[in-house]
Design a protein around this motif. Structure first.
Motif, PDB file in Angstrom:
ATOM      1  N   UNK A 113      -9.565 -10.519  -4.955  1.00  0.00           N
ATOM      2  CA  UNK A 113      -8.187 -10.997  -5.017  1.00  0.00           C
ATOM      3  C   UNK A 113      -7.228  -9.816  -5.085  1.00  0.00           C
ATOM      4  N   UNK A 114      -7.595  -8.791  -5.869  1.00  0.00           N
ATOM      5  CA  UNK A 114      -6.767  -7.579  -5.962  1.00  0.00           C
ATOM      6  C   UNK A 114      -6.760  -6.824  -4.640  1.00  0.00           C
ATOM      7  N   UNK A 115      -7.939  -6.707  -4.041  1.00  0.00           N
ATOM      8  CA  UNK A 115      -8.048  -5.964  -2.778  1.00  0.00           C
ATOM      9  C   UNK A 115      -7.302  -6.680  -1.654  1.00  0.00           C
ATOM     10  N   UNK A 116      -7.281  -8.003  -1.717  1.00  0.00           N
ATOM     11  CA  UNK A 116      -6.554  -8.777  -0.702  1.00  0.00           C
ATOM     12  C   UNK A 116      -5.056  -8.486  -0.785  1.00  0.00           C
ATOM     13  N   UNK A 117      -4.554  -8.338  -2.005  1.00  0.00           N
ATOM     14  CA  UNK A 117      -3.143  -7.992  -2.187  1.00  0.00           C
ATOM     15  C   UNK A 117      -2.840  -6.635  -1.568  1.00  0.00           C
ATOM     16  N   UNK A 118      -3.747  -5.683  -1.763  1.00  0.00           N
ATOM     17  CA  UNK A 118      -3.584  -4.358  -1.175  1.00  0.00           C
ATOM     18  C   UNK A 118      -3.561  -4.439   0.349  1.00  0.00           C
ATOM     19  N   UNK A 119      -4.455  -5.281   0.902  1.00  0.00           N
ATOM     20  CA  UNK A 119      -4.606  -5.364   2.357  1.00  0.00           C
ATOM     21  C   UNK A 119      -3.481  -6.131   3.047  1.00  0.00           C
ATOM     22  N   UNK A 120      -2.601  -6.763   2.263  1.00  0.00           N
ATOM     23  CA  UNK A 120      -1.523  -7.537   2.872  1.00  0.00           C
ATOM     24  C   UNK A 120      -0.576  -6.678   3.696  1.00  0.00           C
ATOM     25  N   UNK A 121      -0.544  -5.383   3.390  1.00  0.00           N
ATOM     26  CA  UNK A 121       0.320  -4.469   4.143  1.00  0.00           C
ATOM     27  C   UNK A 121      -0.304  -4.082   5.479  1.00  0.00           C
ATOM     28  N   UNK A 122      -1.497  -4.639   5.761  1.00  0.00           N
ATOM     29  CA  UNK A 122      -2.162  -4.348   7.027  1.00  0.00           C
ATOM     30  C   UNK A 122      -3.164  -3.221   6.945  1.00  0.00           C
ATOM     31  N   UNK A 123      -3.369  -2.664   5.734  1.00  0.00           N
ATOM     32  CA  UNK A 123      -4.299  -1.549   5.576  1.00  0.00           C
ATOM     33  C   UNK A 123      -5.727  -2.050   5.404  1.00  0.00           C
ATOM     34  N   UNK A 124      -6.667  -1.270   5.912  1.00  0.00           N
ATOM     35  CA  UNK A 124      -8.082  -1.599   5.766  1.00  0.00           C
ATOM     36  C   UNK A 124      -8.562  -1.187   4.375  1.00  0.00           C
ATOM     37  N   UNK A 125      -9.411  -2.007   3.778  1.00  0.00           N
ATOM     38  CA  UNK A 125      -9.988  -1.682   2.468  1.00  0.00           C
ATOM     39  C   UNK A 125     -11.200  -0.787   2.692  1.00  0.00           C
ATOM     40  N   UNK A 126     -11.084   0.454   2.269  1.00  0.00           N
ATOM     41  CA  UNK A 126     -12.147   1.446   2.462  1.00  0.00           C
ATOM     42  C   UNK A 126     -12.851   1.742   1.138  1.00  0.00           C
ATOM     43  N   UNK A 127     -13.864   2.600   1.214  1.00  0.00           N
ATOM     44  CA  UNK A 127     -14.588   3.014   0.016  1.00  0.00           C
ATOM     45  C   UNK A 127     -13.641   3.659  -0.990  1.00  0.00           C
ATOM     46  N   UNK A 128     -12.730   4.476  -0.506  1.00  0.00           N
ATOM     47  CA  UNK A 128     -11.777   5.155  -1.387  1.00  0.00           C
ATOM     48  C   UNK A 128     -10.889   4.144  -2.116  1.00  0.00           C
ATOM     49  N   UNK A 129     -10.495   3.098  -1.413  1.00  0.00           N
ATOM     50  CA  UNK A 129      -9.654   2.064  -2.022  1.00  0.00           C
ATOM     51  C   UNK A 129     -10.419   1.352  -3.133  1.00  0.00           C
ATOM     52  N   UNK A 130     -11.672   1.007  -2.864  1.00  0.00           N
ATOM     53  CA  UNK A 130     -12.497   0.336  -3.881  1.00  0.00           C
ATOM     54  C   UNK A 130     -12.667   1.238  -5.100  1.00  0.00           C
ATOM     55  N   UNK A 131     -12.942   2.520  -4.868  1.00  0.00           N
ATOM     56  CA  UNK A 131     -13.136   3.450  -5.980  1.00  0.00           C
ATOM     57  C   UNK A 131     -11.885   3.596  -6.841  1.00  0.00           C
ATOM     58  N   UNK A 132     -10.715   3.442  -6.234  1.00  0.00           N
ATOM     59  CA  UNK A 132      -9.469   3.615  -6.982  1.00  0.00           C
ATOM     60  C   UNK A 132      -8.978   2.320  -7.632  1.00  0.00           C
ATOM     61  N   UNK A 133      -9.303   1.162  -7.044  1.00  0.00           N
ATOM     62  CA  UNK A 133      -8.762  -0.100  -7.533  1.00  0.00           C
ATOM     63  C   UNK A 133      -9.747  -0.938  -8.351  1.00  0.00           C
ATOM     64  N   UNK A 134     -11.034  -0.776  -8.102  1.00  0.00           N
ATOM     65  CA  UNK A 134     -12.035  -1.598  -8.782  1.00  0.00           C
ATOM     66  C   UNK A 134     -12.665  -0.809  -9.929  1.00  0.00           C
ATOM     67  N   UNK A 135     -12.460  -1.285 -11.123  1.00  0.00           N
ATOM     68  CA  UNK A 135     -12.996  -0.612 -12.302  1.00  0.00           C
ATOM     69  C   UNK A 135     -14.489  -0.877 -12.429  1.00  0.00           C
ATOM     70  N   UNK A 136     -15.233   0.184 -12.712  1.00  0.00           N
ATOM     71  CA  UNK A 136     -16.666  -0.004 -12.974  1.00  0.00           C
ATOM     72  C   UNK A 136     -16.829  -0.779 -14.268  1.00  0.00           C
TER      73      UNK A 136
END
Length: 339
Positions: free
Chosen positions: A190-213
Motif C-alpha cells: 500500500x505504501x509502495x503503491x503511493x510512491x508509484x502513483x507518480x509513475x515511478x517504478x518500484x526498485x530494490x533501492x525504493x524497497x530498501x528505503x521505504x520498507x522497514x525490516x
C-alpha cells in the motif's frame, strides 16, 4: 476448500448458507469477509449485517439471530468472530443442548441467512464431533499462513491489479523483509503503491528505503551470525538494534526463542517430519521453518543444545537481576565463540 476457489464461487454469485474460515492469515480473512458482504449487498440491494464475538455471546444468541428473518432483505449476513470451540484447548464451552442445537442448525440452516464463522487458529481438533460437523456441513476454507510460492503469487496479482511497476528484485526483497507474511506484505505494498502513483517504478533501492525490516528478520540475522561464529557481525547487528531503542532483555528473549525454534525444527526433522508438517506442528510460518532448517543444518544437535542452554542461563540472570543487562549479551557471546 481452497481460498481461491471459494472466492471464485463468490464472483459467480454462489453464496452458501454457512462458511467457516479457519486460520491466522488476517489478510485472507478480511479479503473474504469483505467480498462476501459486498456480494450479498449487491444481490440483496442492501446489507443486513450482524456481528458477534464468540467470547462475548453464547451460541444460542447467534442461532436465535440466524433462525430469524429480516424484514428488509431476502438474505442477511451474520459474522461470528474469535471462534475457538473447534480447537483442542477451547475456552468457549457449550452445553450438550447448545452443541446439539448447533449441529442441527448446520444440517438444516436457514436459507435466508448466511453465517460466517471465523476460527483464527491454524490448528483445530479434528477428533471433535463439532469439528467433524463443520468440515462436513459448512463451506470450510483454510486460511493458514501460505507458503512462499503462494505468497509470491498473491503479491504479483496485487501488483498487477494495482497497475504499477515493481522489479523482480524489489518483490523478492519485500517478501524477505516481511518474512513472507502476506498481511504485512500487502500493508507495505500500500505504501509502495503511493510512491508509484507518480509513475515511478518500484526498485530494490525504493524497497530498501521505504520498507522497514521486521525485528524478527533482524534477530534471525543476528542468530545466524552467532551460529556462524561471526563475532564482529554479531556485535554490529546487536548494537544496531540497541541504537534502535530495543531493550536488551527483550532482544535476548527473542534470541532465546529463535534458538528454541532451531532446536525444535532440527529434532522434528530428525524424526522424518517434513517442512510443512513441522510448520503446522509448531504453529510457525512455513518460511520461518525453512530458514531455521537452513541455518541449523551445519550444527550438530549437541552443539545447538549447548548454545541454547548458555542462552537460557543468561536469560535467567538478566531477568532476575543477577547480571548486567547491558553487558550480558557480550559475555554470553564470548562464551559461545569459545564452544
Amino acid at each position: 476448500m481452497d481460498f481461491q476457489k471459494a472466492k471464485q464461487a463468490l464472483v459467480q454469485g454462489k453464496i452458501e448458507n454457512v462458511y467457516c474460515l479457519q486460520g491466522s492469515e488476517v489478510y485472507l480473512q478480511q479479503n473474504f469477509r469483505q467480498a462476501l458482504a459486498q456480494k450479498i449487498e449487491n444481490l440483496a440491494g442492501e446489507l443486513d449485517l450482524s456481528s458477534f464475538d464468540a467470547n462475548e455471546v453464547s451460541i444460542d444468541t447467534v442461532l436465535d439471530e440466524a433462525e430469524s428473518y429480516s424484514f428488509f432483505v431476502d438474505q442477511r449476513l451474520i459474522i461470528v468472530d474469535q471462534v475457538d470451540f473447534l480447537i483442542s484447548q477451547a475456552q468457549q464451552k457449550m452445553t450438550d443442548g447448545q452443541t446439539k442445537r448447533l449441529l442441527d442448525y448446520l444440517k438444516d440452516p436457514n436459507p435466508a441467512t448466511c453465517i460466517l464463522f471465523i476460527v483464527p487458529h491454524d490448528q483445530v481438533d479434528k477428533r471433535r464431533k463439532l469439528t467433524k460437523a463443520f468440515l462436513k456441513e459448512t463451506t470450510y476454507i483454510n486460511i493458514s499462513p501460505l507458503g512462499e510460492a503462494a505468497v509470491q503469487s498473491f503479491i504479483q496479482s496485487y501488483i498487477q491489479s494495482a497497475d504499477f511497476e515493481m522489479t523482480t528484485e524489489a518483490q523478492k526483497a519485500l517478501l524477505q523483509r516481511v518474512d513472507y507474511q502476506l498481511s504485512q506484505a500487502v500493508a507495505e505494498l500500500e505504501k509502495l503503491k503511493q510512491f508509484a502513483q507518480s509513475g515511478q517504478k518500484v526498485t530494490l533501492e525504493v524497497v530498501n528505503s521505504l520498507v522497514t525490516r521486521s525485528l524478527a528478520s533482524d534477530v534471525f540475522e543476528l542468530t545466524n551470525a552467532i551460529l556462524a561464529r561471526k563475532l564482529d557481525r554479531s556485535i554490529q547487528i546487536y548494537q544496531d538494534l540497541i541504537l534502535m531503542k530495543h531493550d536488551p532483555i527483550q532482544l535476548h528473549a527473542l534470541i532465546v526463542s529463535q534458538f528454541r525454534l532451531f532446536l525444535q525444527v532440527k529434532l522434528l526433522q530428525m524424526q522424518g517430519i517434513k517442512q510443512d508438517e513441522i510448520a503446522q506442528t509448531l504453529s510457525v510460518h512455513p518460511y520461518r521453518v525453512k530458514l531455521a532448517l537452513q541455518a541449523s543444518r551445519p550444527m550438530q544437535i549437541g552443539e545447538l543444545s549447548q548454545l541454547y542452554l548458555q542462552l537460557i542461563q543468561a536469560d535467567y540472570q538478566m531477568k532476575t537481576g543477577l547480571g548486567n543487562k547491558d553487558t550480558s549479551f557480550y559475555l554470553i557471546l564470548t562464551k559461545i565463540m569459545q564452544l
